[in-house]
Design a protein around this motif. Structure first.
Motif, PDB file in Angstrom:
ATOM      1  N   MET A   1     -16.413 -20.322 -29.233  1.00 33.89           N
ATOM      2  CA  MET A   1     -17.643 -19.591 -28.965  1.00 33.89           C
ATOM      3  C   MET A   1     -18.543 -20.502 -29.666  1.00 33.89           C
ATOM      4  SD  MET A   1     -19.046 -15.906 -30.091  1.00 33.89           S
ATOM      5  CE  MET A   1     -18.151 -15.673 -31.717  1.00 33.89           C
ATOM      6  N   LEU A   2     -19.768 -20.248 -28.994  1.00 31.86           N
ATOM      7  CA  LEU A   2     -20.825 -21.057 -29.456  1.00 31.86           C
ATOM      8  C   LEU A   2     -21.965 -20.244 -29.701  1.00 31.86           C
ATOM      9  CD1 LEU A   2     -22.396 -23.888 -29.899  1.00 31.86           C
ATOM     10  CD2 LEU A   2     -23.068 -23.732 -27.478  1.00 31.86           C
ATOM     11  N   ARG A   3     -22.472 -20.175 -31.153  1.00 26.78           N
ATOM     12  CA  ARG A   3     -23.414 -19.105 -31.440  1.00 26.78           C
ATOM     13  C   ARG A   3     -24.328 -19.822 -32.422  1.00 26.78           C
ATOM     14  NH1 ARG A   3     -24.483 -13.631 -33.540  1.00 26.78           N
ATOM     15  NH2 ARG A   3     -25.504 -13.659 -35.643  1.00 26.78           N
ATOM     16  N   MET A   4     -25.662 -19.930 -31.858  1.00 26.42           N
ATOM     17  CA  MET A   4     -26.746 -20.522 -32.628  1.00 26.42           C
ATOM     18  C   MET A   4     -28.145 -20.049 -32.203  1.00 26.42           C
ATOM     19  SD  MET A   4     -26.400 -24.324 -30.760  1.00 26.42           S
ATOM     20  CE  MET A   4     -24.909 -24.682 -31.909  1.00 26.42           C
ATOM     21  N   THR A   5     -29.299 -20.502 -32.924  1.00 20.11           N
ATOM     22  CA  THR A   5     -30.443 -20.019 -32.522  1.00 20.11           C
ATOM     23  C   THR A   5     -31.119 -20.869 -31.308  1.00 20.11           C
ATOM     24  OG1 THR A   5     -31.533 -21.667 -33.998  1.00 20.11           O
ATOM     25  CG2 THR A   5     -31.008 -19.677 -34.880  1.00 20.11           C
ATOM     26  N   ARG A   6     -31.991 -20.439 -30.508  1.00 24.36           N
ATOM     27  CA  ARG A   6     -32.582 -21.337 -29.533  1.00 24.36           C
ATOM     28  C   ARG A   6     -32.910 -22.599 -29.925  1.00 24.36           C
ATOM     29  NH1 ARG A   6     -37.505 -20.088 -27.789  1.00 24.36           N
ATOM     30  NH2 ARG A   6     -37.237 -21.452 -25.757  1.00 24.36           N
ATOM     31  N   ALA A   7     -33.762 -22.917 -31.446  1.00 25.71           N
ATOM     32  CA  ALA A   7     -34.065 -24.090 -31.776  1.00 25.71           C
ATOM     33  C   ALA A   7     -32.817 -24.932 -32.134  1.00 25.71           C
ATOM     34  CB  ALA A   7     -34.904 -23.895 -33.229  1.00 25.71           C
ATOM     35  N   GLU A   8     -31.745 -24.463 -32.595  1.00 19.78           N
ATOM     36  CA  GLU A   8     -30.562 -25.438 -32.863  1.00 19.78           C
ATOM     37  C   GLU A   8     -29.803 -25.448 -31.551  1.00 19.78           C
ATOM     38  OE1 GLU A   8     -28.813 -22.976 -36.999  1.00 19.78           O
ATOM     39  OE2 GLU A   8     -28.204 -22.176 -34.963  1.00 19.78           O
ATOM     40  N   LEU A   9     -29.837 -24.705 -30.394  1.00 17.36           N
ATOM     41  CA  LEU A   9     -29.051 -25.044 -29.187  1.00 17.36           C
ATOM     42  C   LEU A   9     -30.150 -26.280 -28.547  1.00 17.36           C
ATOM     43  CD1 LEU A   9     -27.176 -25.074 -26.923  1.00 17.36           C
ATOM     44  CD2 LEU A   9     -28.463 -23.100 -25.930  1.00 17.36           C
ATOM     45  N   HIS A  10     -31.416 -26.078 -28.578  1.00 24.10           N
ATOM     46  CA  HIS A  10     -32.472 -27.174 -28.263  1.00 24.10           C
ATOM     47  C   HIS A  10     -32.163 -28.520 -28.773  1.00 24.10           C
ATOM     48  CE1 HIS A  10     -36.308 -29.394 -28.134  1.00 24.10           C
ATOM     49  NE2 HIS A  10     -36.288 -29.147 -26.885  1.00 24.10           N
ATOM     50  N   ARG A  11     -31.895 -28.384 -30.052  1.00 26.89           N
ATOM     51  CA  ARG A  11     -31.619 -29.755 -30.804  1.00 26.89           C
ATOM     52  C   ARG A  11     -30.398 -30.442 -30.359  1.00 26.89           C
ATOM     53  NH1 ARG A  11     -34.311 -27.158 -34.797  1.00 26.89           N
ATOM     54  NH2 ARG A  11     -32.515 -26.288 -36.040  1.00 26.89           N
ATOM     55  N   LEU A  12     -29.212 -29.341 -30.301  1.00 25.56           N
ATOM     56  CA  LEU A  12     -28.188 -29.827 -29.839  1.00 25.56           C
ATOM     57  C   LEU A  12     -27.931 -30.431 -28.209  1.00 25.56           C
ATOM     58  CD1 LEU A  12     -24.967 -29.966 -30.653  1.00 25.56           C
ATOM     59  CD2 LEU A  12     -24.638 -27.585 -29.401  1.00 25.56           C
ATOM     60  N   VAL A  13     -28.586 -29.703 -27.339  1.00 27.61           N
ATOM     61  CA  VAL A  13     -28.715 -30.364 -25.947  1.00 27.61           C
ATOM     62  C   VAL A  13     -29.438 -31.646 -25.755  1.00 27.61           C
ATOM     63  CG1 VAL A  13     -28.237 -28.136 -24.643  1.00 27.61           C
ATOM     64  CG2 VAL A  13     -30.428 -28.980 -25.059  1.00 27.61           C
ATOM     65  N   TRP A  14     -30.553 -31.996 -26.724  1.00 32.39           N
ATOM     66  CA  TRP A  14     -31.088 -33.279 -26.811  1.00 32.39           C
ATOM     67  C   TRP A  14     -30.277 -34.369 -27.576  1.00 32.39           C
ATOM     68  CZ3 TRP A  14     -34.496 -34.786 -23.131  1.00 32.39           C
ATOM     69  CH2 TRP A  14     -34.954 -33.625 -22.625  1.00 32.39           C
ATOM     70  N   LYS A  67     -41.946 -17.197 -24.399  1.00 33.72           N
ATOM     71  CA  LYS A  67     -41.195 -16.273 -23.919  1.00 33.72           C
ATOM     72  C   LYS A  67     -40.397 -15.578 -24.976  1.00 33.72           C
ATOM     73  CE  LYS A  67     -41.537 -16.855 -19.205  1.00 33.72           C
ATOM     74  NZ  LYS A  67     -40.684 -17.019 -17.596  1.00 33.72           N
ATOM     75  N   HIS A  68     -39.494 -16.670 -25.753  1.00 36.74           N
ATOM     76  CA  HIS A  68     -38.559 -16.501 -26.901  1.00 36.74           C
ATOM     77  C   HIS A  68     -38.778 -16.987 -28.013  1.00 36.74           C
ATOM     78  CE1 HIS A  68     -36.348 -15.107 -23.271  1.00 36.74           C
ATOM     79  NE2 HIS A  68     -36.531 -16.254 -22.542  1.00 36.74           N
ATOM     80  N   SER A  69     -38.391 -16.369 -28.920  1.00 33.00           N
ATOM     81  CA  SER A  69     -38.358 -16.779 -30.433  1.00 33.00           C
ATOM     82  C   SER A  69     -37.649 -18.037 -30.740  1.00 33.00           C
ATOM     83  CB  SER A  69     -38.028 -15.743 -31.509  1.00 33.00           C
ATOM     84  OG  SER A  69     -38.060 -16.282 -32.644  1.00 33.00           O
ATOM     85  N   PRO A  70     -37.981 -19.102 -31.416  1.00 26.54           N
ATOM     86  CA  PRO A  70     -37.014 -20.217 -31.719  1.00 26.54           C
ATOM     87  C   PRO A  70     -35.606 -19.486 -32.413  1.00 26.54           C
ATOM     88  CG  PRO A  70     -39.186 -20.505 -32.912  1.00 26.54           C
ATOM     89  CD  PRO A  70     -39.223 -19.482 -31.925  1.00 26.54           C
ATOM     90  N   GLU A  71     -35.866 -18.373 -33.193  1.00 24.38           N
ATOM     91  CA  GLU A  71     -34.927 -18.022 -34.014  1.00 24.38           C
ATOM     92  C   GLU A  71     -33.964 -16.855 -33.117  1.00 24.38           C
ATOM     93  OE1 GLU A  71     -34.412 -19.424 -37.047  1.00 24.38           O
ATOM     94  OE2 GLU A  71     -36.144 -20.572 -36.521  1.00 24.38           O
TER      95      GLU A  71
END
Length: 100
Positions: A1-14, A67-71
């Motif tokens: 399972m992958l569980r993280m904040t939007r900001a963390e997922l953004h950093r990960l996909v880049w 639209k969405h919080s980074p957290e």
């Protein structure tokens, strides 16, 4: 399972290709992409990782927080079963039937 904040997922996909992210976390790359799309997280375009590999300059898109919080927490469930929704041992004939 992958569980993280939007900001963390953004950093990960880049930071690495979706296929690597999927392997590391036991999820499907399509599910990572769908989560990004659903939560307004920009993804690298086709050819991005080839440019990186060849030392060319690339820019990461900024995280849009309109639209969405980074957290906000994003959860991507592990890949289970086979594509198409059937689990091993279920009747494969049911998947091939069409409505008349």
């Amino acid at each position: 399972m992958l569980r993280m904040t939007r900001a963390e997922l953004h950093r990960l996909v880049w930071s690495k290709p979706m296929t690597e992210i999927a392997k590391l976390h036991g999820v499907r790359d399509q599910h990572v992409a769908q989560a990004c799309d659903a939560h307004d997280i920009a993804r690298p375009r086709a050819g991005h990782w080839q440019r990186v590999e060849h030392g060319k300059a690339v820019e990461a898109a900024a995280l849009d927080n309109k639209k969405h919080s980074p957290e906000a927490i994003i959860i991507i469930e592990p890949a289970v079963g086979r594509p198409g929704g059937l689990q091993k041992g279920e009747d494969d004939d049911a998947a091939g039937q069409c409505a008349a």
